[in-house]
Design a protein around this motif. Structure first.
Motif, mmCIF file in Angstrom:
data_model
loop_
_atom_site.group_PDB
_atom_site.id
_atom_site.type_symbol
_atom_site.label_atom_id
_atom_site.label_comp_id
_atom_site.label_asym_id
_atom_site.label_seq_id
_atom_site.Cartn_x
_atom_site.Cartn_y
_atom_site.Cartn_z
ATOM 1 N N SER A 288 -1.311 -17.484 42.865
ATOM 2 C CA SER A 288 -2.156 -17.398 41.676
ATOM 3 C C SER A 288 -3.320 -18.377 41.803
ATOM 4 C CB SER A 288 -1.332 -17.761 40.448
ATOM 5 O OG SER A 288 -0.917 -19.112 40.549
ATOM 6 N N ILE A 289 -4.273 -18.296 40.863
ATOM 7 C CA ILE A 289 -5.404 -19.232 40.852
ATOM 8 C C ILE A 289 -4.879 -20.667 40.810
ATOM 9 C CG2 ILE A 289 -7.403 -20.067 39.537
ATOM 10 C CD1 ILE A 289 -7.785 -17.242 38.489
ATOM 11 N N ARG A 290 -3.898 -20.872 39.918
ATOM 12 C CA ARG A 290 -3.365 -22.227 39.752
ATOM 13 C C ARG A 290 -2.684 -22.733 41.031
ATOM 14 N NH1 ARG A 290 -1.594 -25.920 35.801
ATOM 15 N NH2 ARG A 290 -2.661 -24.740 34.206
ATOM 16 N N ALA A 291 -1.930 -21.834 41.677
ATOM 17 C CA ALA A 291 -1.252 -22.240 42.916
ATOM 18 C C ALA A 291 -2.284 -22.585 43.979
ATOM 19 C CB ALA A 291 -0.338 -21.122 43.402
ATOM 20 N N LYS B 25 -3.978 -25.938 43.050
ATOM 21 C CA LYS B 25 -3.027 -27.040 43.157
ATOM 22 C C LYS B 25 -2.760 -27.403 44.627
ATOM 23 C CE LYS B 25 1.017 -28.758 40.789
ATOM 24 N NZ LYS B 25 2.264 -28.475 40.095
ATOM 25 N N THR C 23 -11.049 -25.298 41.588
ATOM 26 C CA THR C 23 -11.118 -24.117 40.721
ATOM 27 C C THR C 23 -12.534 -23.570 40.635
ATOM 28 O OG1 THR C 23 -9.395 -25.173 39.445
ATOM 29 C CG2 THR C 23 -10.348 -23.207 38.502
ATOM 30 N N LYS C 24 -13.482 -24.471 40.399
ATOM 31 C CA LYS C 24 -14.882 -24.050 40.256
ATOM 32 C C LYS C 24 -15.364 -23.387 41.551
ATOM 33 C CE LYS C 24 -18.761 -24.078 37.884
ATOM 34 N NZ LYS C 24 -18.852 -23.191 36.720
ATOM 35 N N TYR D 60 -14.026 -19.891 42.039
ATOM 36 C CA TYR D 60 -14.788 -18.910 41.253
ATOM 37 C C TYR D 60 -16.144 -18.634 41.886
ATOM 38 C CZ TYR D 60 -11.611 -18.302 37.357
ATOM 39 O OH TYR D 60 -10.547 -17.953 36.596
ATOM 40 N N LYS E 220 -7.421 -12.452 42.554
ATOM 41 C CA LYS E 220 -7.312 -11.011 42.743
ATOM 42 C C LYS E 220 -8.238 -10.549 43.869
ATOM 43 C CE LYS E 220 -8.896 -8.914 39.234
ATOM 44 N NZ LYS E 220 -9.185 -8.631 37.834
ATOM 45 N N GLY F 213 2.128 -12.340 38.032
ATOM 46 C CA GLY F 213 1.743 -13.323 37.012
ATOM 47 C C GLY F 213 1.119 -12.539 35.885
ATOM 48 N N CYS F 214 1.015 -11.239 36.092
ATOM 49 C CA CYS F 214 0.449 -10.386 35.055
ATOM 50 C C CYS F 214 1.574 -9.520 34.493
ATOM 51 C CB CYS F 214 -0.636 -9.507 35.641
ATOM 52 S SG CYS F 214 -1.882 -10.451 36.483
ATOM 53 N N VAL F 215 2.455 -10.118 33.698
ATOM 54 C CA VAL F 215 3.579 -9.347 33.158
ATOM 55 C C VAL F 215 3.668 -9.500 31.646
ATOM 56 C CG1 VAL F 215 5.092 -9.101 35.119
ATOM 57 C CG2 VAL F 215 5.022 -11.261 33.929
#
Lengths: 105, 428
Positions: A65-68, A71, A77-78, A81, A90, A103-105
């Motif tokens: 995921s983005i967070r993983a 991290k 993060t910036k 993007y 994605k 993570g999209c549930v």
């Protein structure tokens, strides 16, 4: 299950255009998918993200995921993007020939 | 005599304690439940408090009342789980040893994860995922004189992914009844590419939003909140202004999971998705919001998980192979306002579909379509929760595994022509 043409390559994909057979993936296909996603050229920072995502996916069975990603320290993060505008996890997973991150549930 | 220790006495922990009390004789196992909070909250009620549909007293009852008599309740914070040593350290330094551990520590909101979110906290920025937040929001809505109401999901996964949608729909109905809907702009901001996670439901719900004049902003990941300017700022530079922000902050597992080195990047515990056993420890099981399984975080899901978990706990005690039966089954009502609701039923592999539930044609409830009967189902759920669900009594006609009975796979979706394609651009 269907197929999609990226540049001059025809690859097996799902309805959202994510590759379903990683064996077919190569760097030229990645560049072709990137173009279709609005990224003109894959630079060294892009490849660093793609390599890491593929390693993580092989180890854990799903794309991070983005967070993983942020991290892990591989990318901020910036920056993530900026490299893959829109939905970075994605988009990067698609270019890397991986399944859409859960993570999209 | 085995010692079974349950961490967390919320929805999942309470129902597990009741399952164990029913299915494992007292001479074979003791049950201990640890939780820092003496109160059991009916969390689905947090959605209704802001609109004055529920009172705050209605959702709060004493935890002990719902635990089996033979369970020992320890009211304490857990300081650390030492799974390699089969023991848990409590905040007061006391140690609890176990043979089997059930982790039901849930998840919590973490507004501090988003820069600026706590600046306007409970002044212009509100949550409804806590008892206090929900009560504070009731007051904020009552005194709202009009302007931009933004309902915002910060990051997935969240507990009850339909709750923010319901909030937007109920806000539409609430301001309509107060005859001030024309003065309230409602915008729904989500990190997802559509209104909901799965394509068919996303299109149906997106269509409904369009019909109710709720603007949808998608693929929006908040970099920060500027509380002074009252703006949500996305990483890609988009800005959504608000007068009142109702946010679902990042949801994370309990801090003790991180402190014990047992969590993923969001402090959820890596769990085998079909057996619900820990990926690392053979005598540790995880249930409810605390797991990292790719299912919805919701009470109904915990209810279905419990059916597999109790069987596997017993099998584990007998040294037998575990069942791989949990299929990610979720069943959720989505309140859509004006006395109606949608019902969705799905699992790991099958996205929500239209149809009737639980029986074909007869229903009486309809899937993925607004109906009064679904709304009555949702209200009846409160009684079911206190009297059936957390007491570990199976729900009549609704199996732990999802059934395709009554479901229809549509050729095209009729949720609304515009649906998720109609994504209004925000400025910049």
């Amino acid at each position: 299950m269907g197929s999609k043409t990226y540049g001059t390559f025809v690859v097996e994909t799902n309805d959202e255009g994510f590759m379903t057979n990683f064996q077919q993936w190569n760097k030229d296909i990645a560049a072709a998918i990137a173009k279709q996603e609005g990224i003109a050229e894959l630079t060294a920072p892009h490849w660093k993200v793609i390599d890491y995502m593929q390693k993580e996916s092989a180890a854990k069975g799903s794309a991070p995921s983005i967070r993983a990603m942020t991290k892990s320290g591989v990318v901020g993060t910036k920056e993530f993007y900026d490299l893959f505008p829109g939905g970075p996890a994605k988009k990067a997973a698609k270019i890397a020939g991986l399944k859409k991150p859960v993570g999209c549930v | 005599m085995k010692k079974i220790l349950i961490l967390g006495g919320g929805t999942a922990g309470t129902m597990m304690a009741n399952h164990i009390a029913k299915k494992i004789p007292a001479r074979e196992a003791s049950i201990t439940v640890v939780d820092r909070d003496p109160w059991h909250y009916y969390q689905p009620g947090f959605l209704f408090i802001p609109f004055g549909m529920y009172t705050k007293e209605q959702v709060k009852k004493e935890k002990k009342r719902f635990l089996p008599k033979r369970a020992e309740f320890v009211q304490s914070e857990v300081a650390a789980i030492e799974a390699a040593k089969n023991r848990v350290k409590l905040a007061d330094g006391k140690t609890l040893e176990y043979d089997y551990l059930v982790i039901a520590t849930g998840c919590k909101i973490a507004p501090e994860e988003t820069p600026g979110m706590t600046d306007g906290w409970r002044k212009s920025v509100f949550d409804f995922y806590t008892y206090e937040g929900s009560c504070a929001l009731a007051e904020a809505l009552r005194s709202f004189r009009g302007g931009k109401l933004v309902v915002h999901v910060n990051e997935m996964p969240i507990k009850c992914p339909v709750a923010p949608l319901e909030f937007a729909f109920l806000a539409d109905a609430y301001f309509t009844k107060r005859k001030m809907r024309a003065n309230v702009d409602i915008t729904y901001v989500t990190p997802l590419p559509g209104a909901f996670t799965k394509p068919i439901a996303s299109k149906a719900i997106g269509g409904l939003m369009n019909k109710k004049n709720i603007d949808l902003v998608t693929d929006f990941s908040a970099e920060r909140i500027d509380a002074a300017k009252k703006e949500l700022v996305c990483y890609d530079g988009r800005v959504v202004p608000f007068d009142l922000l109702v946010t679902i902050p990042t949801n994370m597992g309990a801090s003790v999971i991180a402190d014990s080195g047992m969590g993923d990047e969001l402090n959820f515990v890596p769990t085998e998705k079909n057996s619900l056993r820990s990926k690392t420890f053979e005598n540790v099981f995880i249930i409810g919001d605390a797991t990292n399984v790719p299912a919805s975080k919701a009470g109904a899901v915990a209810h279905f998980e419990a059916e597999t978990l109790i069987k596997n706990l017993i099998r584990s005690m007998k040294g037998e192979e575990l069942l791989q039966t949990f299929d990610g089954h979720a069943n959720c009502f989505i309140e859509t306002g004006f006395g109606k609701a949608i019902l969705i039923d799905f699992n790991y592999d099958q996205e929500p579909l239209p149809g009737s539930f639980p029986l074909p044609v007869i229903g009486p409830m309809s899937l993925l379509k607004e109906s009064v009967f679904n709304h009555l189902g949702k209200l009846a759920f409160e009684w079911m929760y206190w009297n059936v669900i957390i007491k570990a009594i199976p729900i009549p006609m609704i199996g732990a595994r999802m059934s395709m009975t009554g479901k229809k796979i549509p050729a095209t979706i009729t949720g609304g022509e515009n649906g998720i394609e109609d994504l209004r651009d925000v400025r910049r």
